[in-house]
Write a protein that holds these residues in place. Sequence first.
Motif, short mmCIF file in Angstrom:
data_model
loop_
_atom_site.label_atom_id
_atom_site.label_comp_id
_atom_site.label_asym_id
_atom_site.label_seq_id
_atom_site.Cartn_x
_atom_site.Cartn_y
_atom_site.Cartn_z
N ARG A 106 1.14 -1.25 -0.06
CA ARG A 106 0.17 0.04 -0.05
C ARG A 106 0.87 1.16 -0.07
O ARG A 106 0.54 2.38 -0.50
CB ARG A 106 -0.95 -0.11 1.11
CG ARG A 106 -1.83 -1.30 1.12
CD ARG A 106 -3.19 -0.91 1.79
NE ARG A 106 -3.15 -0.55 2.98
CZ ARG A 106 -3.85 -1.37 3.95
NH1 ARG A 106 -4.50 -2.46 3.64
NH2 ARG A 106 -3.85 -0.96 5.01
N GLN A 107 2.08 1.27 0.64
CA GLN A 107 2.94 2.37 0.82
C GLN A 107 3.58 2.55 -0.40
O GLN A 107 3.80 3.85 -1.07
CB GLN A 107 3.93 2.26 1.82
CG GLN A 107 4.85 3.43 2.17
CD GLN A 107 5.84 3.20 3.27
OE1 GLN A 107 5.63 2.08 4.05
NE2 GLN A 107 6.74 4.02 3.28
N HIS A 108 4.11 1.53 -1.09
CA HIS A 108 5.04 1.57 -2.24
C HIS A 108 4.38 1.70 -3.57
O HIS A 108 4.86 1.97 -4.78
CB HIS A 108 6.33 0.75 -2.11
CG HIS A 108 7.32 1.02 -0.91
ND1 HIS A 108 7.95 2.15 -0.84
CD2 HIS A 108 7.22 0.33 0.10
CE1 HIS A 108 8.71 2.23 0.44
NE2 HIS A 108 8.06 1.04 0.95
N MET A 109 3.36 0.91 -3.51
CA MET A 109 2.43 0.67 -4.95
C MET A 109 1.09 1.33 -4.56
O MET A 109 0.03 0.20 -4.74
CB MET A 109 2.43 -0.75 -5.34
CG MET A 109 3.81 -1.23 -5.74
SD MET A 109 3.48 -2.89 -6.31
CE MET A 109 5.28 -3.01 -7.10
N SER A 110 0.79 2.78 -4.28
CA SER A 110 -0.47 3.31 -4.13
C SER A 110 -1.15 3.21 -5.57
O SER A 110 -0.55 3.02 -6.32
CB SER A 110 -0.41 4.57 -3.38
OG SER A 110 0.24 5.16 -4.39
N MET A 111 -2.47 2.79 -5.14
CA MET A 111 -3.34 2.93 -6.39
C MET A 111 -3.38 4.24 -7.09
O MET A 111 -3.57 4.99 -6.66
CB MET A 111 -4.76 2.47 -6.04
CG MET A 111 -5.63 1.81 -7.42
SD MET A 111 -7.28 1.41 -6.94
CE MET A 111 -8.12 2.95 -7.05
N ASN A 112 -3.07 3.98 -8.49
CA ASN A 112 -2.94 5.22 -9.22
C ASN A 112 -3.04 4.68 -10.85
O ASN A 112 -2.37 4.45 -11.51
CB ASN A 112 -1.64 5.81 -9.10
CG ASN A 112 -1.62 7.31 -9.53
OD1 ASN A 112 -2.27 7.61 -10.52
ND2 ASN A 112 -0.76 8.03 -8.78
N ILE A 113 -4.43 4.63 -10.98
CA ILE A 113 -4.94 4.07 -12.16
C ILE A 113 -4.19 4.51 -13.67
O ILE A 113 -3.99 4.25 -14.57
CB ILE A 113 -6.57 3.84 -12.45
CG1 ILE A 113 -6.90 3.07 -11.26
CG2 ILE A 113 -7.00 3.41 -13.50
CD1 ILE A 113 -8.49 2.98 -11.00
N ARG A 114 -4.22 5.85 -13.37
CA ARG A 114 -3.63 6.71 -14.90
C ARG A 114 -2.33 6.52 -15.23
O ARG A 114 -2.00 6.72 -16.16
CB ARG A 114 -4.04 8.11 -14.31
CG ARG A 114 -5.51 8.75 -14.55
CD ARG A 114 -5.70 10.13 -14.76
NE ARG A 114 -5.09 10.91 -13.80
CZ ARG A 114 -5.78 11.61 -12.66
NH1 ARG A 114 -6.98 11.39 -12.51
NH2 ARG A 114 -4.98 12.37 -12.09
N LYS A 115 -1.54 6.14 -14.04
CA LYS A 115 0.02 6.00 -14.39
C LYS A 115 0.48 4.81 -14.86
O LYS A 115 -0.25 3.50 -14.68
CB LYS A 115 0.60 6.26 -12.99
CG LYS A 115 0.43 7.77 -12.38
CD LYS A 115 1.10 8.75 -13.44
CE LYS A 115 1.06 10.18 -12.37
NZ LYS A 115 1.77 11.44 -13.38
N ASP A 116 1.79 4.82 -15.51
CA ASP A 116 2.41 3.47 -15.81
C ASP A 116 3.61 3.69 -14.96
O ASP A 116 4.65 4.39 -15.40
CB ASP A 116 2.64 3.64 -17.50
CG ASP A 116 3.45 2.19 -17.77
OD1 ASP A 116 3.93 1.55 -16.84
OD2 ASP A 116 3.86 2.02 -19.20
N TYR A 117 3.80 2.91 -13.81
CA TYR A 117 5.03 2.80 -13.20
C TYR A 117 5.55 1.54 -13.30
O TYR A 117 5.85 0.76 -12.15
CB TYR A 117 4.57 3.14 -11.61
CG TYR A 117 4.34 4.64 -11.37
CD1 TYR A 117 4.79 5.77 -12.03
CD2 TYR A 117 3.20 4.90 -10.37
CE1 TYR A 117 4.62 6.74 -11.64
CE2 TYR A 117 3.08 6.13 -9.72
CZ TYR A 117 3.41 7.18 -10.71
OH TYR A 117 3.35 8.63 -10.26
N ALA A 118 5.43 0.88 -14.43
CA ALA A 118 6.12 -0.70 -14.34
C ALA A 118 7.43 -0.63 -13.82
O ALA A 118 8.37 0.24 -14.13
CB ALA A 118 6.32 -1.06 -15.71
N GLY A 119 7.62 -1.60 -12.97
CA GLY A 119 8.99 -1.63 -12.19
C GLY A 119 9.38 -1.02 -11.14
O GLY A 119 10.30 -1.54 -10.39
#
Length: 214
Positions: A106-119
Motif C-alpha cells: 500500500r505504501q510503495h504501490m499506491s493505487m494510481n490507475i492513470r499512471k504507468d509505473y512498471a518496475g
Amino acid sequence: MKLIIGNKNYSSWSLRAWLAARASGVAFEEIRIPLFIPGSRERILAHSPSGKVPCLNDHGLAVWDSLAICEYLAERTPALWPADRAARAVARSVSAEMHSGFVALRQHMSMNIRKDYAGKGRTPEVEADIARITAIWNDCRARFGAGGAYLFGAFTAADAMYAPVCFRFKTYGVKPEGAAGAYLAAMLEHPWMREWEAAALAETESIPAEDLYG
Ligand SMILES: N[C@@H](CCC(=O)N[C@@H](CS)C(=O)NCC(=O)O)C(=O)O
C-alpha cells in the motif's frame, strides 16, 4: 442509499465499497468527493464520522469503513459472500487480511490507475506482499473457484477487497503466473472494473503526494 467515495484514480478503499454495492444489486447514488483539496475534509465529515471514505448512507444511517459496508450489504444480499460455510470463512479471512495488511504494497504501490509505473516500488517487503497475494489468489482459485472466474467462483466481497491490488499490479507491471495471472486478467476485464477505470482516466484532479514516481 448514497455511497460517498473519493477520487476514482486514487481511492482504493472507495473502489472496494463501490464494487460491493454494485455486486449487491442495491440502487445507490454515488457522491464523489475529491480528496485532499480545500473543503474535502468538511465535505466528508458531513457524511462520514471517521472523516474518511467510503461511507454508505442508508436513509440517514451512516455505515463507514469498507469491510463494514461489505458486511452491511451482505445482510440484504447474502450472495456477497460464498454460500458454502468453509468458502465463506476463507473469503472473510482473506478479506480481513487485505483490510489489515499488505502495508508495504500500500505504501510503495499506491493505487494510481492513470499512471504507468512498471518496475517501480519493488522493495523486498513489497515482493513479500506480492508473493503472499499471489499465493492467496492461487489457493482460492484452486479450492473454491470452480464455479466462475473469481476467487470463489462468482464475484464476491473478497474480489471487491482485492480489486485495487489488480489495478496496482497493472500500474506497476506485476504479472503473476498461472491461476493468479488468469484471475488478474478476469478482474481487469470485469465490466464494473472497466467502468471504474474509465471514470478514473477521465478525472482531472491530481494528488501529488500519491503520484509516487513522478
Ligand atoms: N479502513 C478504512 C480506510 C479508509 C481510508 O483510509 N480512506 C481514505 C481514502 S482511500 C480517506 O478517506 N482519506 C482521506 C483523509 O484521510 O482525509 C476503510 O476500509 O474504509
